[in-house]
Design a protein around this motif. Structure first.
Motif, PDB file in Angstrom:
ATOM      1  N   ASP A 111       0.730  -1.254   0.138  1.00 53.85           N
ATOM      2  CA  ASP A 111       0.010  -0.022  -0.018  1.00 53.85           C
ATOM      3  C   ASP A 111       0.843   1.256   0.021  1.00 53.85           C
ATOM      4  O   ASP A 111       1.595   1.652   1.202  1.00 53.85           O
ATOM      5  N   GLU A 112       1.037   1.903  -1.244  1.00 45.58           N
ATOM      6  CA  GLU A 112       1.952   3.061  -1.298  1.00 45.58           C
ATOM      7  C   GLU A 112       1.251   4.133  -0.620  1.00 45.58           C
ATOM      8  O   GLU A 112       2.215   4.947  -0.298  1.00 45.58           O
ATOM      9  N   ALA A 113       0.089   4.324  -0.607  1.00 49.14           N
ATOM     10  CA  ALA A 113      -0.490   5.679   0.362  1.00 49.14           C
ATOM     11  C   ALA A 113      -0.056   5.532   1.899  1.00 49.14           C
ATOM     12  O   ALA A 113       0.095   6.591   2.537  1.00 49.14           O
ATOM     13  N   THR A 114       0.003   4.336   2.407  1.00 50.58           N
ATOM     14  CA  THR A 114       0.226   4.318   3.923  1.00 50.58           C
ATOM     15  C   THR A 114       1.539   3.719   4.079  1.00 50.58           C
ATOM     16  O   THR A 114       2.143   3.635   5.281  1.00 50.58           O
ATOM     17  N   TYR A 115       2.580   3.270   3.131  1.00 49.33           N
ATOM     18  CA  TYR A 115       3.733   2.582   3.585  1.00 49.33           C
ATOM     19  C   TYR A 115       3.409   1.377   4.339  1.00 49.33           C
ATOM     20  O   TYR A 115       4.513   1.068   5.325  1.00 49.33           O
ATOM     21  N   GLN A 116       2.442   0.426   4.155  1.00 49.38           N
ATOM     22  CA  GLN A 116       2.161  -0.639   4.848  1.00 49.38           C
ATOM     23  C   GLN A 116       2.340  -1.857   3.691  1.00 49.38           C
ATOM     24  O   GLN A 116       1.916  -1.732   2.619  1.00 49.38           O
ATOM     25  N   VAL A 117       2.636  -3.075   4.445  1.00 46.99           N
ATOM     26  CA  VAL A 117       2.768  -4.286   3.653  1.00 46.99           C
ATOM     27  C   VAL A 117       1.809  -5.254   4.339  1.00 46.99           C
ATOM     28  O   VAL A 117       1.777  -5.550   5.469  1.00 46.99           O
ATOM     29  N   HIS A 118       1.126  -5.809   3.293  1.00 45.42           N
ATOM     30  CA  HIS A 118      -0.097  -6.336   3.745  1.00 45.42           C
ATOM     31  C   HIS A 118       0.108  -8.175   3.457  1.00 45.42           C
ATOM     32  O   HIS A 118       0.437  -8.316   2.252  1.00 45.42           O
ATOM     33  N   TYR A 119      -0.123  -9.018   4.099  1.00 39.33           N
ATOM     34  CA  TYR A 119       0.056 -10.235   3.848  1.00 39.33           C
ATOM     35  C   TYR A 119      -0.694 -11.215   4.820  1.00 39.33           C
ATOM     36  O   TYR A 119      -0.453 -10.986   5.961  1.00 39.33           O
TER      37      TYR A 119
END
Length: 231
Positions: A141-149
């Motif tokens: 998620d580039e808007a929040t600098y989060q990695v989802h897995y």
């Protein structure tokens, strides 16, 4: 009329006015602060599209310098932040970006370059990419600098996000440290290989702490790093 608004936090009147004039000439609205006094409260109540944030600010002991303000903003907002400073030491560049800044520009600078970078930051912030890896469980998620897995997520820094994005866009391909540096910094600054290794070490630790011991970022001795798809 362009409704995009840029927040300028700069204590030097000549520089701030120059930025305001150039941004207005390109259709942007602006909001100006000469220090951190009242900044966080205002930003929590108002919306901007980009922040130009000077590091050296007056009354920093009371209201924070640019680095502290960057950290504070990142507690509640993913707005693009570009640091402006006369400091040229590498540690300041790294620290500013690790705190969540998206770009970094040293004084003296061309106001035209500032406007060009503002445009790029705003454009990038409004681009919502599809999952980088189309396996149904992985997303950057580039808007929040989060990695989802797999139903979990982890927050990473802007630098760590840029590294992971570069590696994961070409799974299995080996990237040299020089290539990774170019993907993080776009102003041809001198950054040591040890800096890249440090960022990747921290990124691995964050991923493993949340997602388990998947060895997604693998070292290739004498060459660089590669990304391996999660199993």
């Amino acid at each position: 009329m362009n409704q995009e608004r840029v927040l300028i936090v700069e204590d030097e009147p000549q520089i701030s006015q120059l930025l305001i004039d150039y941004l207005h000439a390109h259709g942007y609205q602006t909001q100006y602060f000469s220090s951190g006094a009242g900044l966080i409260d205002w930003l929590q109540k108002n919306t901007v599209d980009c922040v130009l944030l000077d590091i050296m600010l007056p009354d920093a002991d009371k209201f924070g310098d640019g680095l502290q303000l960057c950290r504070d903003i990142r507690q509640f907002s993913a707005v693009p932040i570009m640091m402006l400073t006369a400091r040229i030491e590498e540690i300041d560049r790294i620290l500013g970006l690790e705190l969540g800044a998206d770009d970094y520009l040293c004084k003296p600078f061309s106001p035209r370059e500032v406007v060009a970078r503002v445009k790029a930051l705003i454009r990038r912030s409004r681009f919502t990419p599809e999952a980088t890896l189309q396996n149904g469980v992985w997303n950057l998620d580039e808007a929040t600098y989060q990695v989802h897995y797999q139903q979990n997520k982890v927050q990473v820094s802007a630098v760590e996000f840029a590294i992971l994005r570069t590696l994961s866009q070409a799974p299995g391909c080996i990237f040299s440290r020089a290539q990774l540096i170019d993907s993080i910094y776009h102003d041809h600054r001198v950054v040591s290989d040890r800096t890249v290794d440090s960022h990747i070490k921290k990124l691995r630790q964050k991923l493993c702490a949340v997602f388990g011991e998947n060895d997604w970022i693998q070292s290739v001795y004498g060459v660089g790093y590669k990304f391996v798809l999660p199993q």
